[in-house]
Design an enzyme around this catalytic site. Sequence first.
Site, PDB file in Angstrom:
ATOM      1  N   GLU A  47      43.770 -13.098 -71.991  1.00 13.30           N
ATOM      2  CA  GLU A  47      42.581 -13.902 -72.330  1.00 13.30           C
ATOM      3  C   GLU A  47      42.432 -13.950 -73.859  1.00 13.30           C
ATOM      4  O   GLU A  47      42.681 -12.943 -74.539  1.00 13.30           O
ATOM      5  CB  GLU A  47      41.346 -13.204 -71.725  1.00 13.30           C
ATOM      6  CG  GLU A  47      40.013 -13.806 -72.097  1.00 13.30           C
ATOM      7  CD  GLU A  47      38.828 -12.925 -71.663  1.00 13.30           C
ATOM      8  OE1 GLU A  47      38.951 -11.678 -71.700  1.00 13.30           O
ATOM      9  OE2 GLU A  47      37.781 -13.482 -71.300  1.00 13.30           O
ATOM     10  N   ASN A 107      35.943 -20.729 -72.586  1.00 20.44           N
ATOM     11  CA  ASN A 107      36.944 -19.661 -72.590  1.00 20.44           C
ATOM     12  C   ASN A 107      38.016 -20.132 -71.600  1.00 20.44           C
ATOM     13  O   ASN A 107      37.787 -20.142 -70.390  1.00 20.44           O
ATOM     14  CB  ASN A 107      36.276 -18.353 -72.148  1.00 20.44           C
ATOM     15  CG  ASN A 107      37.215 -17.160 -72.236  1.00 20.44           C
ATOM     16  OD1 ASN A 107      38.433 -17.319 -72.291  1.00 20.44           O
ATOM     17  ND2 ASN A 107      36.634 -15.963 -72.224  1.00 20.44           N
ATOM     18  N   LYS A 124      36.815 -20.502 -67.861  1.00 27.33           N
ATOM     19  CA  LYS A 124      36.214 -19.307 -67.251  1.00 27.33           C
ATOM     20  C   LYS A 124      34.811 -19.573 -66.701  1.00 27.33           C
ATOM     21  O   LYS A 124      33.946 -20.125 -67.398  1.00 27.33           O
ATOM     22  CB  LYS A 124      36.161 -18.186 -68.293  1.00 27.33           C
ATOM     23  CG  LYS A 124      35.698 -16.829 -67.787  1.00 27.33           C
ATOM     24  CD  LYS A 124      35.866 -15.795 -68.897  1.00 27.33           C
ATOM     25  CE  LYS A 124      35.466 -14.390 -68.481  1.00 27.33           C
ATOM     26  NZ  LYS A 124      35.642 -13.420 -69.595  1.00 27.33           N
ATOM     27  N   GLU A 143      29.644 -13.308 -74.571  1.00 25.99           N
ATOM     28  CA  GLU A 143      30.306 -14.470 -73.945  1.00 25.99           C
ATOM     29  C   GLU A 143      29.280 -15.490 -73.471  1.00 25.99           C
ATOM     30  O   GLU A 143      29.528 -16.690 -73.496  1.00 25.99           O
ATOM     31  CB  GLU A 143      31.194 -14.020 -72.787  1.00 25.99           C
ATOM     32  CG  GLU A 143      32.450 -13.318 -73.255  1.00 25.99           C
ATOM     33  CD  GLU A 143      33.462 -13.182 -72.147  1.00 25.99           C
ATOM     34  OE1 GLU A 143      33.913 -14.199 -71.610  1.00 25.99           O
ATOM     35  OE2 GLU A 143      33.797 -12.033 -71.806  1.00 25.99           O
ATOM     36  N   CYS A 169      39.734 -12.769 -66.760  1.00 24.36           N
ATOM     37  CA  CYS A 169      39.074 -11.473 -66.949  1.00 24.36           C
ATOM     38  C   CYS A 169      37.994 -11.140 -65.928  1.00 24.36           C
ATOM     39  O   CYS A 169      38.278 -10.726 -64.833  1.00 24.36           O
ATOM     40  CB  CYS A 169      38.550 -11.340 -68.370  1.00 24.36           C
ATOM     41  SG  CYS A 169      38.097  -9.618 -68.736  1.00 24.36           S
ATOM     42  N   ASN A 194      40.293  -8.913 -71.506  1.00 28.63           N
ATOM     43  CA  ASN A 194      39.906  -8.055 -72.640  1.00 28.63           C
ATOM     44  C   ASN A 194      38.790  -7.187 -72.092  1.00 28.63           C
ATOM     45  O   ASN A 194      37.653  -7.649 -71.940  1.00 28.63           O
ATOM     46  CB  ASN A 194      39.306  -8.873 -73.787  1.00 28.63           C
ATOM     47  CG  ASN A 194      40.326  -9.642 -74.605  1.00 28.63           C
ATOM     48  OD1 ASN A 194      40.753  -9.220 -75.665  1.00 28.63           O
ATOM     49  ND2 ASN A 194      40.697 -10.820 -74.107  1.00 28.63           N
TER      50      ASN A 194
HETATM   51  N1  CDT Z   1      36.371 -10.363 -71.166  1.00 33.13           N
HETATM   52  C1  CDT Z   1      35.696  -9.916 -70.076  1.00 33.13           C
HETATM   53  O1  CDT Z   1      35.333 -10.696 -69.206  1.00 33.13           O
HETATM   54  N2  CDT Z   1      35.408  -8.612 -70.048  1.00 33.13           N
HETATM   55  C2  CDT Z   1      34.612  -8.024 -69.010  1.00 33.13           C
HETATM   56  C3  CDT Z   1      33.828  -6.886 -69.543  1.00 33.13           C
HETATM   57  C4  CDT Z   1      32.781  -6.504 -68.589  1.00 33.13           C
HETATM   58  S1  CDT Z   1      31.540  -5.514 -69.269  1.00 33.13           S
HETATM   59  C5  CDT Z   1      30.495  -6.621 -70.018  1.00 33.13           C
HETATM   60  C6  CDT Z   1      35.421  -7.549 -67.835  1.00 33.13           C
HETATM   61  O2  CDT Z   1      35.007  -7.818 -66.689  1.00 33.13           O
HETATM   62  O3  CDT Z   1      36.429  -6.870 -67.986  1.00 33.13           O
END
Ligand code: CDT
Length: 313
Positions: A47, A107, A124, A143, A169, A194
Amino acid sequence: MSRIVTVGAAQMGPIQRADSRPQVVRRMLELMREAAAHRCDLVVFPELTLTTFFPRWWMEDQVDIDAFFERSMPSNDTAPLFEAAARLGIGFSFGYAELTPEGRHFNTALLVDKTGRQVGKYRKIHLPGHARHEPWRAFQHLEKRYFEVGDRSWGVWPALGGHIGMMICNDRRWPESYRMMGLQSVEMILLGYNTPRHNPPAPDHDRLGEFHNQLVMQAGAYQNGTWVVGVAKCGVEEGCEMIGGSSIIAPTGEVIGQALTQGDELVVARCDLDLTKSYKESIFNFAMHRQPEHYGRIVGQRGAVAPEGGSAD
Ligand code: CDT
């Protein structure tokens, strides 16, 4: 036509704010060359591959925000990726922050075939985090401020001799994302992530980051009879640690390849798309066993409601 897709999960180590697009693209090209040497058909990048994970910062000036976005794809900076795909005869997917000609921010993940042609795009849908500045956090996860919710659902595209889908993600934590693609006969789901190790609103989850990552991807693969290729951007980025664990998961639910480092690393596996068949035709034969007339709440309701009592009848 062969039903084997040899996949390279191209995990990326940290990308700092000062790292330029050309520097990042050079790292990606190195992984693509390595993948070609392993006869990969497809390389999967994470991502928001091209920059640091910028939603960790509160920014007010739209010029500063837009500096992390791509206005065209390919661009001068990213064209070498598309040229390498055509030259090496290798498909690839990667995530980037997309700024459309209409000024919309997404995204996004792109699927590119072995000729360098863009064959699939996903924006996304499950955007995690928050939209307002929350200074109490060790770092932000904005985000919901910097991106719009994707304006199209999860797609599945005929590519590489199979049916390829994408999610991004946080989507991987939601069974709906996989099932939307399962219902389009997906055979391989590509996803980049990420994932900060520390989750400020729920620090008790921090020790479980890798476990939850595996749990959802393995369940999604098995329950939909599909391959899942999950690829991290990881390591310590601007002081924020993100988990690795990039994995290639079979429709059996088993992990058949996994990254060992928190840096740039290619994980390669030969994936037989026909391995999806025995799941799609037996235990998860959707046409035979699903009962959608009983699934109304899933689309009719957003939050959970408490039961109000009642009786067995
Ligand atoms: N980039 C991304 O979607 N990261 C989220 C972090 C979750 S905590 C706010 C994930 O689900 O891995």
